[in-house]
Design an enzyme around this catalytic site. Structure first.
Site, PDB file in Angstrom:
ATOM      1  N   CYS A 186       0.938   1.919  11.462  1.00  0.00           N
ATOM      2  CA  CYS A 186       2.103   2.581  10.854  1.00  0.00           C
ATOM      3  C   CYS A 186       2.586   3.766  11.671  1.00  0.00           C
ATOM      4  CB  CYS A 186       1.766   3.032   9.435  1.00  0.00           C
ATOM      5  SG  CYS A 186       1.521   1.648   8.313  1.00  0.00           S
ATOM      6  N   SER A 193      -3.643  -3.170  -0.768  1.00  0.00           N
ATOM      7  CA  SER A 193      -2.569  -3.945  -0.138  1.00  0.00           C
ATOM      8  C   SER A 193      -3.067  -5.349   0.163  1.00  0.00           C
ATOM      9  CB  SER A 193      -2.118  -3.261   1.149  1.00  0.00           C
ATOM     10  OG  SER A 193      -1.085  -3.993   1.768  1.00  0.00           O
ATOM     11  N   GLY A 204       0.785  -1.216   0.000  1.00  0.00           N
ATOM     12  CA  GLY A 204       0.000   0.000   0.000  1.00  0.00           C
ATOM     13  C   GLY A 204       0.822   1.273   0.000  1.00  0.00           C
ATOM     14  N   THR A 205       1.918   1.277   0.730  1.00  0.00           N
ATOM     15  CA  THR A 205       2.746   2.482   0.801  1.00  0.00           C
ATOM     16  C   THR A 205       3.303   2.842  -0.574  1.00  0.00           C
ATOM     17  OG1 THR A 205       3.348   2.207   3.121  1.00  0.00           O
ATOM     18  CG2 THR A 205       4.874   3.459   1.751  1.00  0.00           C
ATOM     19  N   HIS A 255      -1.964  -7.688   2.487  1.00  0.00           N
ATOM     20  CA  HIS A 255      -1.949  -8.283   3.829  1.00  0.00           C
ATOM     21  C   HIS A 255      -3.098  -7.826   4.720  1.00  0.00           C
ATOM     22  CE1 HIS A 255      -0.131  -5.002   6.422  1.00  0.00           C
ATOM     23  NE2 HIS A 255       0.130  -4.528   5.218  1.00  0.00           N
ATOM     24  N   ASN A 291      -8.504   4.350   8.398  1.00  0.00           N
ATOM     25  CA  ASN A 291      -7.918   3.181   9.054  1.00  0.00           C
ATOM     26  C   ASN A 291      -8.035   3.190  10.563  1.00  0.00           C
ATOM     27  OD1 ASN A 291      -5.987   5.362   8.241  1.00  0.00           O
ATOM     28  ND2 ASN A 291      -4.695   4.342   9.741  1.00  0.00           N
ATOM     29  N   THR A 308      12.384  -7.245 -10.670  1.00  0.00           N
ATOM     30  CA  THR A 308      11.807  -8.580 -10.851  1.00  0.00           C
ATOM     31  C   THR A 308      10.541  -8.716 -10.026  1.00  0.00           C
ATOM     32  OG1 THR A 308      13.994  -9.524 -11.225  1.00  0.00           O
ATOM     33  CG2 THR A 308      12.220 -11.053 -10.618  1.00  0.00           C
TER      34      THR A 308
END
Length: 383
Positions: free
Chosen positions: A325, A200, A70-71, A202, A150, A238
């Site tokens: 965060c 995101s 997400g960041t 997770h 959030n 990659t």
């Protein structure tokens, strides 16, 4: 009993997701840029995941840009727009309750000469389409407003905001941080009329370290990571094939079936409401929870948040004090301050966040534990 109620910070990976990732790490480990069979197999995982991600938000596969989470998605949306469009304008519009991955990116852009307007939210923790359009300027290149907060779960009227912005300034991009909304609310990018949308993995039982950014086809966006030109030059490096495939596995289980998603989130909302009702029945306990089915923000007046958090931890209950965060920093929540909570409530607020794995038994255990702990904690605090 152990009760994990910090699912807005991260979730447990689905067992089948972990199994698939292990298979790719140990068997199908090729580089998707390689031209031989191993590389082609890896590339198929990425392409299939792109299709699943696109389907989940009613987008085109080529509109999905995989990121490290997400960041990075938020940073690419903001910085990529700013770098690509600075000759068009230098004004960016956002709110004063955005996630740190948006807020810090805006701080950086301000230092680079961009003008940022942060709109104040109302008592419900949102900004209105009218507020946004009033603040628009001819040189506004980007509007960035989160979909779900959030910390308190407020749901922003993104569809109305995007419609109003594009009506007044058709060339202004609209970005939404949908990290806490994805898998909780139905998302259709065509209906929302957004240009950029961040997700995101997770937060919905996928792996950490992977996410995606929806980039509307034809949008002018500058990469912020350069190298070998992967993902059509938009995000070199990659590809994280195990993470991307794992993300797709979680998407297939938790997002693609709309009926399953609705039923699951209805159940989660019931657990949240059960917790709120049980805790706010106690004296001087208040809820500041808005809309989103999985987030409960509750203050325990007279007990500092950190004290209550660690007291619950000692009983096997895991929650957070605000955003994961920023919760490791000793600072006041800007979100709670923005909705004008009294200081004694801001200092005593915890976030309880749910997933499909939580049960009524766990909720009742939390209520019983808080009921038992609260008088003692208040006695020592006020004594």
């Amino acid at each position: 009993m152990e009760v994990y109620l910090d699912n807005s910070a991260t979730t447990r990976v689905y067992p089948e997701t972990a199994e698939l990732m292990m298979k790719i790490l140990t068997e199908d480990f090729g580089n998707p840029s390689s031209m031989h069979k191993c590389g082609v197999t890896a590339e198929h995982y990425v392409r299939d995941a792109q299709a699943d991600a696109a389907k989940s938000i009613h987008a085109l596969p080529e509109e999905i840009l995989f990121t490290s989470g997400g960041t990075e998605s938020n940073n690419e949306a903001l910085m990529g727009t700013a770098l690509a469009r600075k000759r068009t304008g230098m004004h960016i519009l956002s709110t004063n309750v955005e996630h740190p991955s948006v807020g810090a990116a805006l701080d950086f852009l301000e230092k680079e000469g961009f003008l940022v307007t942060r709109l104040p939210v109302n008592a419900d923790g949102i900004v209105t389409p009218e507020q946004v359009t009033e603040a628009l300027r001819p040189d506004t290149i980007l509007v960035s407003v989160m979909m779900v907060n959030n910390e308190i779960g407020s749901i922003f009227p993104i569809e109305g905001i995007a419609k109003a912005v594009h009506k007044k300034n058709p060339k202004t991009y609209v970005h939404t941080d949908a990290i806490q909304a994805y898998g909780k609310l139905p998302i259709n990018v065509s209906k929302l009329n957004v240009d950029l949308l961040s997700v995101s993995a997770h937060k919905l039982h996928g792996p950490k370290g992977v996410g995606f950014l929806y980039v509307r086809k034809g949008l002018l966006l500058r990469p912020i990571i350069y190298g070998g030109g992967q993902q059509k030059g938009m995000r070199s490096g990659t590809e994280n094939v195990p993470g991307i495939a794992g993300f797709a596995s979680a998407i297939r289980r938790s997002v693609l079936d709309q009926k399953v998603l609705e039923q699951r989130n209805e159940r989660i909302a019931g657990l949240r409401d059960r917790l709120i009702a049980g805790l706010t029945a106690l004296p001087e306990v208040f809820s500041h929870s808005f809309g989103a089915p999985h987030i409960a923000s509750i203050s325990f007046t007279g007990v500092r948040a950190e004290v209550m958090l660690h007291s619950l931890e000692s009983e096997g209950i895991y929650v957070s004090a605000g955003s994961a965060c920023s919760s490791n920093k000793k600072r006041e929540s800007s979100v709670l301050k923005a909705i004008d909570l009294p200081a004694e409530q801001r200092e005593s607020t915890l976030r309880f966040s749910f997933s499909e794995e939580n049960t009524e038994e766990e909720v009742d255990y939390v209520i019983e534990t808080v009921t038992r702990l609260l008088p003692t904690l208040r006695h020592y605090t006020r004594g």
